[in-house]
Scaffold this motif. Structure first.
Motif, mmCIF file in Angstrom:
data_model
loop_
_atom_site.group_PDB
_atom_site.id
_atom_site.type_symbol
_atom_site.label_atom_id
_atom_site.label_comp_id
_atom_site.label_asym_id
_atom_site.label_seq_id
_atom_site.Cartn_x
_atom_site.Cartn_y
_atom_site.Cartn_z
ATOM 1 N N ASN A 50 -76.731 13.125 -35.196
ATOM 2 C CA ASN A 50 -76.694 13.822 -33.918
ATOM 3 C C ASN A 50 -77.838 13.339 -33.053
ATOM 4 O O ASN A 50 -78.903 13.009 -33.563
ATOM 5 N N ILE A 52 -80.538 14.341 -30.110
ATOM 6 C CA ILE A 52 -81.168 15.523 -29.532
ATOM 7 C C ILE A 52 -82.019 15.118 -28.338
ATOM 8 O O ILE A 52 -82.575 14.019 -28.302
ATOM 9 N N THR A 61 -83.006 19.847 -28.316
ATOM 10 C CA THR A 61 -81.717 20.525 -28.306
ATOM 11 C C THR A 61 -80.619 19.486 -28.454
ATOM 12 O O THR A 61 -80.761 18.336 -28.043
ATOM 13 N N GLN A 62 -79.515 19.906 -29.035
ATOM 14 C CA GLN A 62 -78.404 19.003 -29.293
ATOM 15 C C GLN A 62 -77.826 18.460 -27.992
ATOM 16 O O GLN A 62 -77.603 19.204 -27.038
ATOM 17 N N TYR A 67 -72.272 14.357 -31.961
ATOM 18 C CA TYR A 67 -72.233 14.584 -33.406
ATOM 19 C C TYR A 67 -71.312 13.579 -34.088
ATOM 20 O O TYR A 67 -70.235 13.255 -33.590
#
Length: 152
Positions: A50, A52, A61-62, A67
């Motif tokens: 992922n 970030i 934060t994503q 993903y």
């Protein structure tokens, strides 16, 4: 990197090897190879990646739609496995700085169905003045996001 695995410093069950190589090409962050090996049988082996939004020292934060996952399943002791065929890739040019997190998760069949994991975050990738080219720098005071590695 080999790391001891067990219930504490005096109770080592075996070792786990995990590695990821991060490269950049413009806004494309690629992680390949991503590998895993243990000195004991494991099941449910899964690679996850992922991106970030995180500058140096930040948790982050994503980033949406970043993903990736690869389910491997059972891996016999002392057998290397890889995130095939191409590892993790993310093309995102909308953030001033970002990091890529890779997570290795697995179950030790002898211990029941608890999932254990190890994760590692890349050094921060910087894009200066809206430039679509990201770079790894060593000129900033903190080039790693918060909690750059860990596990359970």
């Amino acid at each position: 990197m080999w790391t001891d695995f067990g219930t504490g410093p005096d109770d080592i069950y075996g070792q786990i090897y995990y590695a990821a190589e991060y490269t950049l090409s413009g806004s494309l962050a690629r992680v390949k190879p991503v590998s895993y090996e243990a000195t004991f049988d494991t099941d449910g082996v899964t690679f996850e990646g992922n991106a970030i939004d995180a500058c140096g020292g930040q948790t982050g934060t994503q980033i949406p739609n970043a993903y990736g996952v690869s389910h491997v399943g059972f891996v016999a002791a002392r057998t290397a496995t890889f995130w095939n065929p191409n590892g993790y890739a993310n093309y995102d040019g909308d953030h001033d700085c970002k990091s890529v997190v890779i997570q290795w998760s697995f179950v030790v069949p002898e211990w029941g169905d608890t999932t254990y994991y190890i994760y590692a975050k890349s050094p921060v990738m910087w894009s200066l003045d809206n430039d679509p080219l990201y770079r790894f720098h060593n000129t900033h005071p903190n080039d790693l996001p918060a909690d750059p590695f860990g596990g359970r």
